[in-house]
Scaffold this motif. Structure first.
Motif, PDB file in Angstrom:
ATOM      1  N   TYR A 138     -21.065 -55.646 -14.114  1.00 55.45           N
ATOM      2  CA  TYR A 138     -20.055 -54.910 -13.045  1.00 55.45           C
ATOM      3  C   TYR A 138     -18.582 -55.367 -13.446  1.00 55.45           C
ATOM      4  O   TYR A 138     -17.640 -54.428 -13.285  1.00 55.45           O
TER       5      TYR A 138
ATOM      6  N   GLY B 104      -9.741 -56.100  -2.262  1.00 50.59           N
ATOM      7  CA  GLY B 104     -11.132 -56.142  -2.426  1.00 50.59           C
ATOM      8  C   GLY B 104     -11.664 -57.352  -1.511  1.00 50.59           C
ATOM      9  O   GLY B 104     -11.026 -57.904  -0.731  1.00 50.59           O
TER      10      GLY B 104
ATOM     11  N   PRO C 218     -17.021 -51.604 -13.924  1.00 51.72           N
ATOM     12  CA  PRO C 218     -17.421 -51.157 -12.761  1.00 51.72           C
ATOM     13  C   PRO C 218     -17.634 -49.676 -12.571  1.00 51.72           C
ATOM     14  O   PRO C 218     -18.354 -49.011 -11.552  1.00 51.72           O
ATOM     15  N   SER C 219     -16.588 -49.053 -13.449  1.00 51.94           N
ATOM     16  CA  SER C 219     -16.673 -47.375 -13.281  1.00 51.94           C
ATOM     17  C   SER C 219     -18.004 -46.820 -13.666  1.00 51.94           C
ATOM     18  O   SER C 219     -18.620 -45.734 -13.592  1.00 51.94           O
TER      19      SER C 219
ATOM     20  N   CYS D 111      -6.561 -58.456  -6.228  1.00 49.54           N
ATOM     21  CA  CYS D 111      -7.193 -57.687  -5.312  1.00 49.54           C
ATOM     22  C   CYS D 111      -8.185 -58.893  -4.264  1.00 49.54           C
ATOM     23  O   CYS D 111      -8.483 -58.174  -3.273  1.00 49.54           O
TER      24      CYS D 111
ATOM     25  N   HIS E 296      -6.094 -44.594  -8.091  1.00 45.90           N
ATOM     26  CA  HIS E 296      -6.975 -43.912  -7.238  1.00 45.90           C
ATOM     27  C   HIS E 296      -7.044 -43.285  -6.136  1.00 45.90           C
ATOM     28  O   HIS E 296      -7.469 -42.278  -5.654  1.00 45.90           O
ATOM     29  N   ASN E 297      -6.294 -43.877  -5.170  1.00 44.60           N
ATOM     30  CA  ASN E 297      -5.799 -43.541  -3.828  1.00 44.60           C
ATOM     31  C   ASN E 297      -4.534 -42.559  -3.780  1.00 44.60           C
ATOM     32  O   ASN E 297      -4.317 -41.875  -2.898  1.00 44.60           O
TER      33      ASN E 297
ATOM     34  N   ARG F  70     -20.117 -46.894  -9.882  1.00 48.15           N
ATOM     35  CA  ARG F  70     -19.657 -46.398  -8.688  1.00 48.15           C
ATOM     36  C   ARG F  70     -18.031 -46.058  -8.927  1.00 48.15           C
ATOM     37  O   ARG F  70     -17.430 -46.733  -9.884  1.00 48.15           O
ATOM     38  N   TYR F  71     -17.967 -44.991  -8.142  1.00 44.15           N
ATOM     39  CA  TYR F  71     -16.328 -44.690  -8.062  1.00 44.15           C
ATOM     40  C   TYR F  71     -15.860 -45.874  -7.418  1.00 44.15           C
ATOM     41  O   TYR F  71     -16.174 -46.296  -6.088  1.00 44.15           O
ATOM     42  N   THR F  72     -14.769 -46.508  -7.956  1.00 43.40           N
ATOM     43  CA  THR F  72     -14.074 -47.753  -7.180  1.00 43.40           C
ATOM     44  C   THR F  72     -12.725 -47.836  -7.696  1.00 43.40           C
ATOM     45  O   THR F  72     -12.273 -47.341  -8.803  1.00 43.40           O
ATOM     46  N   GLN F  73     -11.930 -48.543  -6.946  1.00 42.66           N
ATOM     47  CA  GLN F  73     -10.532 -48.973  -7.357  1.00 42.66           C
ATOM     48  C   GLN F  73     -10.523 -49.985  -8.595  1.00 42.66           C
ATOM     49  O   GLN F  73      -9.539 -50.038  -8.918  1.00 42.66           O
ATOM     50  N   MET F  74     -11.439 -50.780  -8.503  1.00 42.56           N
ATOM     51  CA  MET F  74     -11.711 -51.789  -9.253  1.00 42.56           C
ATOM     52  C   MET F  74     -11.611 -51.282 -10.834  1.00 42.56           C
ATOM     53  O   MET F  74     -12.266 -50.481 -11.278  1.00 42.56           O
TER      54      MET F  74
END
Length: 272
Positions: free
Chosen positions: A233, A212, A237-238, A201, A132-133, A241-245
């Motif tokens: 969640y 995390g 989780p997607s 994480c 994601h990053n 929200r937008y998240t790395q998880m």
């Protein structure tokens, strides 16, 4: 004049390539036992002493086929820990990335064939950005060639790999291990899932991953999030929200409930 200018351009490129080669060869992978360093190998040393393999795999991190230059994991472990590395009594192996990500895998998984330490993308001059990053996965990236040796099957796929540490899980992570819990209980099943999926994480009481938030300190997550919301969640989780998880849609709600039972148990244990 033109010929001289062209030569200077080629000379500059050559110098940059030489610098890149030196920097890449000095990349280091550290090996430890229960946190105590026992060896450190540079890429240059590994290239001289180990056989390089070209491997073609479907990479679930990139979600496409990739070709890599890599060393067989068993060869790396033997060079770092000695030829009798398989006989070590550690229960698990911890893989630590530069960003604090930690993947802990049962020692038995490492005894399987199919693990490789990648040091270069064979199809382009530099690493393709990942995650994601959009991070550079170098200098080392651990992959597996088996169809069922995937992250969701709890095989470690850490990129930016910096440290390999053989550990006794109970000793290394006493805050995570559910003491005095039978292995046939839902709490222990939740612990195993947390170990495989979550502690890469997340930490409990500052033991575990650093990417995390800590889920038990200073307050257990179930003290301020409802089980109903957490159940949804954790699974996807997607959707929130937008998240790395990552999503865990392959897990049943019964499995997720066992994770929540484990987290509740650890929250009560921390207060004892």
């Amino acid at each position: 004049m033109m010929r001289s200018t062209l030569w200077m351009k080629w000379f500059s490129v050559l110098c940059l390539l030489c610098v890149w080669s030196v920097n890449a060869s000095s990349a280091k992978l550290v090996f430890s036992e229960e946190g105590e360093t026992v060896n450190a190998l540079t890429l240059g040393v590994m290239k001289k002493q180990l056989l390089t393999h070209q491997i073609d795999i479907y990479d679930p991190q990139y979600k496409k086929n990739k070709r890599y230059l890599a060393f067989a994991l068993h060869d790396v472990m033997a060079l770092a820990y000695g030829k009798s590395w398989e006989s070590k009594l550690s229960t698990d192996v911890k893989f630590v990335a530069l960003d604090g990500y930690q993947a802990v895998s049962p020692f038995d998984k490492l005894l399987e064939q199919g693990g490789y330490i990648v040091y270069r993308d064979a199809e382009q001059p530099d690493w393709e950005l990942i995650g994601h990053n959009q991070s550079n996965p170098g200098p080392f990236y651990m992959v597996w060639t088996g169809n069922k040796q995937t992250p969701k099957q709890a095989y470690p796929w850490p990129y930016q790999l910096a440290v390999i540490d053989t550990v006794e899980f109970k000793n290394q992570y006493p805050a995570l291990y559910p003491q005095q819990v039978k292995e046939t209980t839902n709490v222990f099943a939740g612990f195993k899932l947390f170990k495989d999926r979550c502690m890469k994480c997340h930490a409990l009481d500052q033991q575990g991953g650093k990417v995390g938030p800590d889920l038990n300190a200073p307050m257990n997550i179930l003290a301020y999030r409802s089980p109903e919301i957490l159940r949804e969640y954790i699974r996807q989780p997607s959707k929130f929200r937008y998240t790395q998880m990552p999503d865990h849609t392959d897990l049943s709600f019964q499995q997720i409930d066992s994770i929540l039972e484990y987290l509740a148990y650890q929250g009560k244990a921390a207060k004892r």
